[in-house]
Structures are given as C-alpha cells and as structure tokens.
Design a protein around this motif. Structure first.
Motif, mmCIF file in Angstrom:
data_model
loop_
_atom_site.group_PDB
_atom_site.id
_atom_site.type_symbol
_atom_site.label_atom_id
_atom_site.label_comp_id
_atom_site.label_asym_id
_atom_site.label_seq_id
_atom_site.Cartn_x
_atom_site.Cartn_y
_atom_site.Cartn_z
ATOM 1 N N ALA A 187 1.812 2.512 8.618
ATOM 2 C CA ALA A 187 0.904 1.884 7.656
ATOM 3 C C ALA A 187 -0.549 2.219 7.975
ATOM 4 O O ALA A 187 -0.920 2.456 9.124
ATOM 5 C CB ALA A 187 1.108 0.369 7.677
ATOM 6 N N ILE A 188 -1.377 2.245 6.945
ATOM 7 C CA ILE A 188 -2.808 2.531 7.114
ATOM 8 C C ILE A 188 -3.606 1.330 6.618
ATOM 9 O O ILE A 188 -3.162 0.587 5.737
ATOM 10 C CB ILE A 188 -3.224 3.803 6.345
ATOM 11 N N PRO A 189 -4.806 1.093 7.146
ATOM 12 C CA PRO A 189 -5.617 -0.055 6.700
ATOM 13 C C PRO A 189 -6.045 0.097 5.249
ATOM 14 O O PRO A 189 -6.192 1.196 4.732
ATOM 15 C CB PRO A 189 -6.832 -0.004 7.638
ATOM 16 N N LYS A 190 -6.217 -1.018 4.576
ATOM 17 C CA LYS A 190 -6.752 -1.023 3.216
ATOM 18 C C LYS A 190 -7.688 -2.218 3.059
ATOM 19 O O LYS A 190 -7.573 -3.204 3.787
ATOM 20 C CB LYS A 190 -5.629 -1.086 2.185
ATOM 21 N N SER A 191 -8.559 -2.144 2.126
ATOM 22 C CA SER A 191 -9.476 -3.257 1.852
ATOM 23 C C SER A 191 -8.833 -4.208 0.850
ATOM 24 O O SER A 191 -7.998 -3.808 0.037
ATOM 25 C CB SER A 191 -10.792 -2.720 1.285
#
Length: 281
Positions: free
Chosen positions: A268-272
């Motif tokens: 998973a990658i960070p998101k706002s």
C-alpha cells in the motif's frame, strides 16, 4: 607387547525406545562386556566416523544384514528402531576391558536394501542444529495436544477407538463413527494391535458413507494392518484461529498471529484524505 592393530575390533550397542538393547561386533566371535553380549553374526559395520572439534555434527552410516532375532524387517518397518540410542567402541578383543567409546548418538533414517539395512548415525551434537523459538506466522505453531497447545486429547467426543474393516496401503475402511464428516482430516490414526501396532499416519481425507467411514492417508503405512485391528483416531486441526475457537474451544492457547498484515498492506502507498479515512490505498 600386543599389537593392538591386529586385536582391535568395533562393537555397537543399540537401545530402542522400548528399552531393548542389542549388541553387535565386526569381530569373528561374540564379545561380552558392560553386561551385554555383542554378537558377531550380525554382519554390521559402519562407515568411517567423521569426528571434529567444536560443535560440528559428527555423522556416519551404519549397515548390516537382517536377522530373525536381532534387526528384523518387521521391527524396522514398525518404527521400533527409529531414534534408537547408539554407542560404538573400539575394543581389544583379547581383553575387552581395554576399550574406548568413539561414538554416542542416535539412529537416523533407516532404509532396507535386499536383505540388509542401512541407517544414518547422528551424533549427539545433532540436537544443537534444531531451530528454537517461535515462528511469526498466521497459523498456529503448536501441535494439537502438545504442551504449547494444552488441549487434552482424551476429552470425550474428540477421539475415537474402533476396529478396522479392511485396509490398503493408503485407504482404511471402518464402521460408522459418531463424529462429523471430515472431523479427523489432518489428524492421526494410531494402530493399536496386530503386526502394525505402534505405527501412526496422518489422515488426508475423512468421508462418511452410510454405515462406513473411509479414511485416506497422506503416505502409506510401513505395514498394512490386517482386518479387525484395533485403531485410534485423533482429530485434525488446520491451524486456523476459527477452528481453535469453534472446534476445540482452546482460543487462549492459540499459538499463531492471525492479524499479521498481508501482502496487499505491504504494497500500500500513502494517500491524502479527510480525518478518519484510511491513509493508505
């Protein structure tokens, strides 16, 4: 002075788990010492022992002929020599009190080859190579019924004692059993009587068909049990937390980590996002 190079022989003592001790020698006559007779008719010998300093494992091989009153094929197939204690001496056959122990360990895997047997000799340092500690994994690391699991397999309704109707190498046919279908999958069958007494096998499938219960084994028994042999069935466990809770009611002793993040979480990658929303996608 006696030339020990011409009066030296080798003697072996093998002690099985049931306490039976057998003695063998490569000398041309029987030897007696330490309260045991070492028989010359065994045809037993061993490869050169690889002995080193430090904690290295000193392994070799032992081999000999099958005999009716010592190393019998039926006893080997039944597992009576599995893990047996082994001691080896260099002995002056003219004076057996003059001897030196050169090996102490256990028998490893035993194979049969045309009227003879061959076994790995595992040194005492073998135990030091076994992994210790717990594995960080989703499934339970305990064995059903062991000290870590803590479940009592003698609890009524979990095991079953019955009589065998028929058997092949990997298929057992039994009378109907008061247990749900697939109850014994991943469990064990223990042979309690007959020529195969003492053998165990892991159950692959467990099917109920009318008044018959059919078990398929993952691997064949070394000795096919005869009809009417007494057997014991132990329940199976698939190592899942849900099974531990629903089937055995043993969740406090569960030895797995079911909430380990999966591969999707690792990628998973960070998101706002707004407050309270997931920060990963």
């Amino acid at each position: 002075m006696t030339d020990l190079s011409t009066t030296r022989c080798t003697a072996w003592a093998i002690t099985r788990a049931d306490g039976t001790t057998l003695g063998f020698t490569d000398h041309d006559a029987d030897l007696t010492f330490a309260g045991l007779t070492f028989r010359a008719a065994s045809g037993m010998t061993a490869s050169t022992l690889a002995q080193g300093s430090g904690l290295s494992v000193d392994n070799a091989e032992g081999f000999g002929t099958l005999t009716a009153d010592a190393m019998r094929e039926a006893d080997i197939r039944a597992g009576h020599f599995d893990g047996a204690d082994v001691k080896i001496w260099q002995v002056n056959w003219q004076a057996p009190a003059v001897r030196q122990q050169i090996f102490h360990g256990t028998l490893g895997e035993i194979t049969l080859e045309g009227g003879a047997w061959r076994a790995e000799l595992r040194g005492a340092a073998e135990a030091l190579s076994r992994p210790l500690g717990r594995s960080y994994q989703r499934g339970c690391a305990a064995v059903l019924g062991d000290a870590a699991c803590g479940f009592d397999l003698s609890t009524p309704g979990f095991t079953a004692d019955t009589t065998l109707r028929s058997a092949t190498e990997t298929r057992l046919t039994l009378p109907a059993i008061d247990a749900a279908p697939r109850w014994f999958e991943r469990g064990q069958v223990q042979i309690l009587s007959g020529a195969a007494a003492g053998l165990t096998a892991t159950i692959k499938t467990d099917e109920a068909a009318g008044d018959t219960r059919i078990l398929t084994l993952w691997s064949p028994l070394a000795i096919t049990p005869e009809p009417d042999a007494q057997i014991r069935l132990l329940p199976g466990c698939d190592k899942r937390m849900a099974t531990c809770r629903a089937k055995f009611g043993n969740l406090p002793n569960y030895r797995g980590f079911p909430h380990i993040p999966g591969e999707d979480w690792l990628r998973a990658i960070p998101k706002s996002g707004a407050s309270g929303e997931s920060l990963f996608q």
